[in-house]
Design an enzyme around this catalytic site. Structure first.
Site, mmCIF file in Angstrom:
data_model
loop_
_atom_site.group_PDB
_atom_site.id
_atom_site.type_symbol
_atom_site.label_atom_id
_atom_site.label_comp_id
_atom_site.label_asym_id
_atom_site.label_seq_id
_atom_site.Cartn_x
_atom_site.Cartn_y
_atom_site.Cartn_z
ATOM 1 N N GLU A 258 -33.884 101.093 1.773
ATOM 2 C CA GLU A 258 -34.412 101.392 2.939
ATOM 3 C C GLU A 258 -35.824 100.808 3.066
ATOM 4 O OE1 GLU A 258 -35.234 103.726 6.408
ATOM 5 O OE2 GLU A 258 -33.476 102.801 5.359
ATOM 6 N N THR A 369 -34.806 96.690 20.525
ATOM 7 C CA THR A 369 -34.711 97.475 19.123
ATOM 8 C C THR A 369 -33.251 97.921 18.678
ATOM 9 O OG1 THR A 369 -36.800 98.143 19.227
ATOM 10 C CG2 THR A 369 -35.720 98.906 17.683
#
Length: 397
Positions: A258, A369
């Site tokens: 992440e 996005t």
């Protein structure tokens, strides 16, 4: 991969926001203020682009008959905008189906009150029923990605309608853009324009995502840089993308964490347990796609195929795809969530990486996005439809 993910979502989680593939049920959550079917709306353009027309028609029928926008819960403006507004706008521009236009206009009106702030920069949380808005739990208004998406999508929405009743969206767009120009946009010594962090209203993304996302973005921006700097910017984009690939290649699963860091003697690796998970994110693959389109260097397709093999090996389970909790563990532990953005972004960018450049060419389409392609609106079109500013200028460039 897309059909497998879709079929299992349809079988076990139809109408819910995401599929839980291990327990074979649906997940709703509260991020979308009571809206349902996030995976359906997010998947529309991917299904259509891939030619999965039977599945696309299933999704379209559900939206026409079951997408209820009369919810009364608090929603993330950013998430609803990128997934629902972006997904419906993209589907409309790709297909021309009026149902998508109808739904996006209805939803867009429900989100507009969030822009009613002193600066025009929207608040991050809005109640879809009452129209009241507030700061996000973090205390900031909205993310940088949310700003960009919100403004472009609402300008598209204004252009789509070109009616007096929708001029409010257009005015909010220009007002907010002026606030950004005044307070946020700065020039680096090297000539690049960037958006500075503004503690009164901006929450930046985690640096790992931002870096991997920026590889492709800097590459795209290279063409508009000073002539003597274009190759420099493209080289910089290639180096950032290489670093992001290293974050994948240095893990046991060949999937990236992440967030990754450069400290304690570790490079491009997560040295915190809380950063080691992978939830089917698209950012690195997105940069591969952009860099392939810009350079046609075969390594980007090779890296993309490495990601395909890793996804198939570690994230594919019996009833869908699941994120994993530790990319460095040789025996993976799944998180039991097939995120809607896996269908909208990760698989779409992989498909485009291995497709011809004339499929959604970058000079005609811009991806939000959530990887929903929106048409590039040029000055000429804005002039024809009367959506220019009073001074005849536009901030699109």
């Amino acid at each position: 991969m897309m059909k497998f993910a879709w079929d299992n979502y349809k079988r076990y989680a139809w109408g819910k926001n995401e599929l839980r593939p291990l327990t074979r049920n649906g997940h709703t959550g509260n991020m979308f203020g009571g809206l349902r079917g996030a995976s359906i709306v997010d998947s529309l353009d991917t299904l259509y682009i891939m030619g999965l027309m039977e599945e696309y028609e299933e999704a379209k029928e559900w939206i026409q008959n079951n997408l209820d926008l009369n919810s009364n819960g608090e929603a993330s403006l950013f998430e609803v905008n990128i997934r629902y507004v972006g997904g419906l706008l993209s589907a409309y521009y790709l297909t021309g189906a009026e149902i998508f236009k109808q739904k996006v206009m209805e939803l867009g009106e429900k989100l507009l009150p969030a822009f009613n702030t002193p600066t025009g920069i929207p608040r991050g949380v809005i109640n879809l029923g009452s129209g009241t808005s507030s700061l996000s739990p973090s205390g900031y208004h909205v993310s940088i990605g949310g700003l960009g998406d919100s403004f472009y999508e609402y300008l598209i929405k204004s252009y789509l309608m070109s009616e007096k009743t929708d001029q409010e969206a257009q005015k909010m767009y220009y007002r907010a853009m002026e606030a950004i120009e005044t307070n946020l946009v700065q020039k680096s010594p090297g000539g690049l324009t960037y958006v500075a962090e503004w503690r009164g209203g901006i929450l930046d993304h985690k640096m790992g995502h931002l870096a991997c996302f920026s590889g492709g973005m800097i590459g795209i921006g290279a063409d508009d840089g000073p002539a003597g700097q274009r190759q420099h910017y493209l080289d910089l984009a290639a180096e950032i993308t290489h670093t992001c690939h290293e974050s994948y290649s240095r893990s046991a699963t060949k999937l990236g964490p992440e967030a990754f860091r450069f400290d304690a003697g570790a490079e491009a690796t997560a040295n915190r347990l809380s950063d080691r998970y992978y939830i089917l994110r698209p950012e690195v693959i997105e940069s591969y796609m952009y860099m392939w389109r810009l350079t046609h260097n075969p390594k980007y397709r090779e890296w993309g195929w490495e990601a395909v093999e890793a996804l198939e090996k570690h994230c594919r389970v019996d009833a869908g795809f699941s994120g994993i909790r530790d990319v460095y563990a040789s025996t993976v532990s799944h998180d039991n969530m097939q995120q809607s953005f896996f269908l909208s972004e990760t698989l779409k960018y992989l498909y485009l990486l291995f497709s011809d450049d004339d499929l959604l060419p970058l000079e005609d389409w811009v991806f939000n996005t959530e990887a929903h392609p929106l048409p590039v609106i040029r000055k000429r079109c804005l002039q024809e439809h009367g959506t220019m500013q009073d001074d005849g200028q536009t901030n699109l460039e």
